[in-house]
Design a protein around this motif. Structure first.
Motif, short mmCIF file in Angstrom:
data_model
loop_
_atom_site.label_atom_id
_atom_site.label_comp_id
_atom_site.label_asym_id
_atom_site.label_seq_id
_atom_site.Cartn_x
_atom_site.Cartn_y
_atom_site.Cartn_z
N GLY A 90 45.36 33.84 48.94
CA GLY A 90 46.26 34.98 49.11
C GLY A 90 46.33 35.76 47.82
O GLY A 90 47.55 36.06 47.58
N THR A 91 45.26 35.98 47.16
CA THR A 91 45.24 36.80 45.90
C THR A 91 44.21 37.74 45.80
O THR A 91 43.13 37.50 46.48
N ALA A 92 44.27 38.60 44.88
CA ALA A 92 43.04 39.38 44.46
C ALA A 92 42.44 38.56 43.48
O ALA A 92 42.85 38.16 42.50
N VAL A 93 41.15 38.57 43.44
CA VAL A 93 40.12 37.79 42.35
C VAL A 93 39.26 38.79 41.80
O VAL A 93 38.47 39.41 42.71
N LEU A 94 39.01 38.80 40.70
CA LEU A 94 37.79 39.50 39.97
C LEU A 94 36.77 38.58 39.38
O LEU A 94 36.99 37.29 39.11
N PHE A 95 35.51 39.08 39.64
CA PHE A 95 34.32 38.16 39.01
C PHE A 95 33.43 39.25 38.50
O PHE A 95 33.26 40.29 38.83
N PRO A 96 32.85 38.56 37.54
CA PRO A 96 31.89 39.73 36.66
C PRO A 96 30.60 40.35 37.35
O PRO A 96 30.23 39.68 38.47
N ALA A 97 30.37 41.32 37.25
CA ALA A 97 29.30 42.23 37.90
C ALA A 97 27.90 41.75 36.92
O ALA A 97 28.03 41.35 36.05
#
Length: 291
Positions: A90-97
Motif C-alpha cells: 500500500g505504498t508508492a515504490v521507486l526503482f532505478p531506471a
C-alpha cells in the motif's frame, strides 16, 4: 537476484516481510527482514528472501535492499517486483531506471500505475532524497511537479543496427579517425547513429517514452544536415558505405512523415530564410508532433 527499492511511506519489518511473501509466493517464515535495530546474530541467513531496510529522509521514507535465492522461481524483473510490492504494501515504490542519469527512476503505485520519476539526493552527511518530478500524478505525492522528463528520452538505449554496421566498417578502414572527435569519420559515425535513433523511435511511435523532446528532435535533424556536409570530406568508398546505411533510413523517415511547409520550422525556431541551408527532412514532420 538483488533488488533496490525505495518506499515513499515508512514501512516496518513486519509489513515488508508480509508484502514480500505475498509478492514472491513464499511462506512468511522463509522471508527474513531486518532494520537498523535487528540483532544480526538472530537472523535467518538461509531464508529464501533476505531484505535489509533503512530509514531515509525526504520524500522517500524507507530503502529496501532485497536478495532472492535462485531457488525462488520465477525470478521477477525489478519492475514487476516493485509494482507487486507497492500494491501489497500500500505504498508508492521507486526503482532505478536503465538510463545513465543517476536521477532516473521509475515509480510504481499501490493502484497499479508505473510512471517515470526524477530523484535527487542532497550532499548532506545523511542525504535527503527529493522526488523532483513525476510524469503522471501520484496521489501520495501531491506536492511533486508533474511534467515530462526530457533527459530520460535523450539517454534511452535505442537499437541502431545500420549505424552499428557502418561504424564497424569505419573502424576497420580508418580506426584512428573513427575515434577522433571532429574528424570526418567520427562525425559520420556519430551523426548516423543520431539520425537512426530518431527514425527508429518515430517508427516505434516514440516508444517507450511516448513522446519526444523538441530540442532533441531539432538536434537530430541537424545531425542529418551534417551527414550531407561530411560526405564531401570522406573517401569515395566510405561515402558509398554511408549512403548504403543512410538511404533506407531516409526512405523510412519519408514514409512515416507528412509534407510540411512551415509548422515544424516555427515549432523548432527555424526562420524561413534559412530554408536553403537544410535538407528536405526539414520539410516533413511527424503527425502529430511528438512534443
Amino acid at each position: 537476484m538483488t533488488y533496490n527499492l525505495l518506499s515513499v511511506q515508512p514501512l516496518d519489518v513486519a509489513t515488508v516481510a508480509a508484502a514480500l511473501a505475498q509478492c514472491l509466493q513464499v511462506r512468511a517464515q522463509e522471508v527474513d527482514v531486518a532494520d537498523e535495530t535487528t540483532d544480526q546474530d538472530l537472523r535467518n541467513w538461509d531464508a529464501l528472501v533476505l531484505c535489509e531496510t533503512a530509514r531515509v529522509r525526504g520524500d522517500v521514507a524507507t530503502s529496501l535492499d532485497i536478495y532472492i535465492q535462485d531457488s525462488v522461481q520465477p525470478q521477477p524483473a525489478e519492475r514487476e517486483l516493485a509494482s507487486a510490492f507497492a500494491q501489497a504494501a500500500g505504498t508508492a515504490v521507486l526503482f532505478p531506471a536503465e538510463e545513465t542519469p543517476p536521477s532516473a527512476y521509475w515509480l510504481a503505485t499501490a493502484e497499479g500505475l508505473v510512471t517515470r520519476a526524477r530523484l535527487y539526493g542532497s550532499d548532506d552527511e545523511e542525504p535527503r532524497l527529493t522526488i523532483d518530478r513525476v510524469e503522471t500524478p501520484v496521489g501520495q505525492l501531491p506536492h511533486v511537479t508533474v511534467a515530462r522528463i526530457p533527459e530520460i528520452v535523450r539517454e534511452l538505449k535505442i537499437a541502431t543496427p545500420l549505424a552499428d554496421a557502418f561504424a564497424a566498417h569505419l573502424q576497420r578502414l580508418q580506426p584512428e579517425e573513427t575515434s577522433t572527435p571532429g574528424a570526418p569519420a567520427w562525425t559520420a559515425r556519430t551523426c548516423l547513429g543520431a539520425w537512426e535513433k530518431l527514425v527508429r523511435q518515430l517508427e516505434a511511435a516514440w516508444a517507450p517514452s511516448g513522446w519526444y523532446p523538441q530540442d532533441l528532435y531539432r538536434e537530430r535533424l541537424e545531425a542529418r544536415d551534417k551527414l550531407e556536409q561530411v560526405c564531401t570530406q570522406l573517401p569515395e568508398n566510405i561515402t558509398v558505405l554511408l549512403h548504403n546505411s543512410l538511404d533506407p533510413l531516409d526512405a523510412l523517415f519519408a514514409e512515416l512523415t507528412v509534407e510540411d511547409t512551415d509548422l515544424l520550422r516555427k515549432e523548432l525556431g527555424r526562420l524561413e530564410d534559412a530554408a536553403a541551408e537544410h535538407g528536405w527532412w526539414w520539410n516533413r514532420r511527424p503527425e502529430p508532433l511528438p512534443w
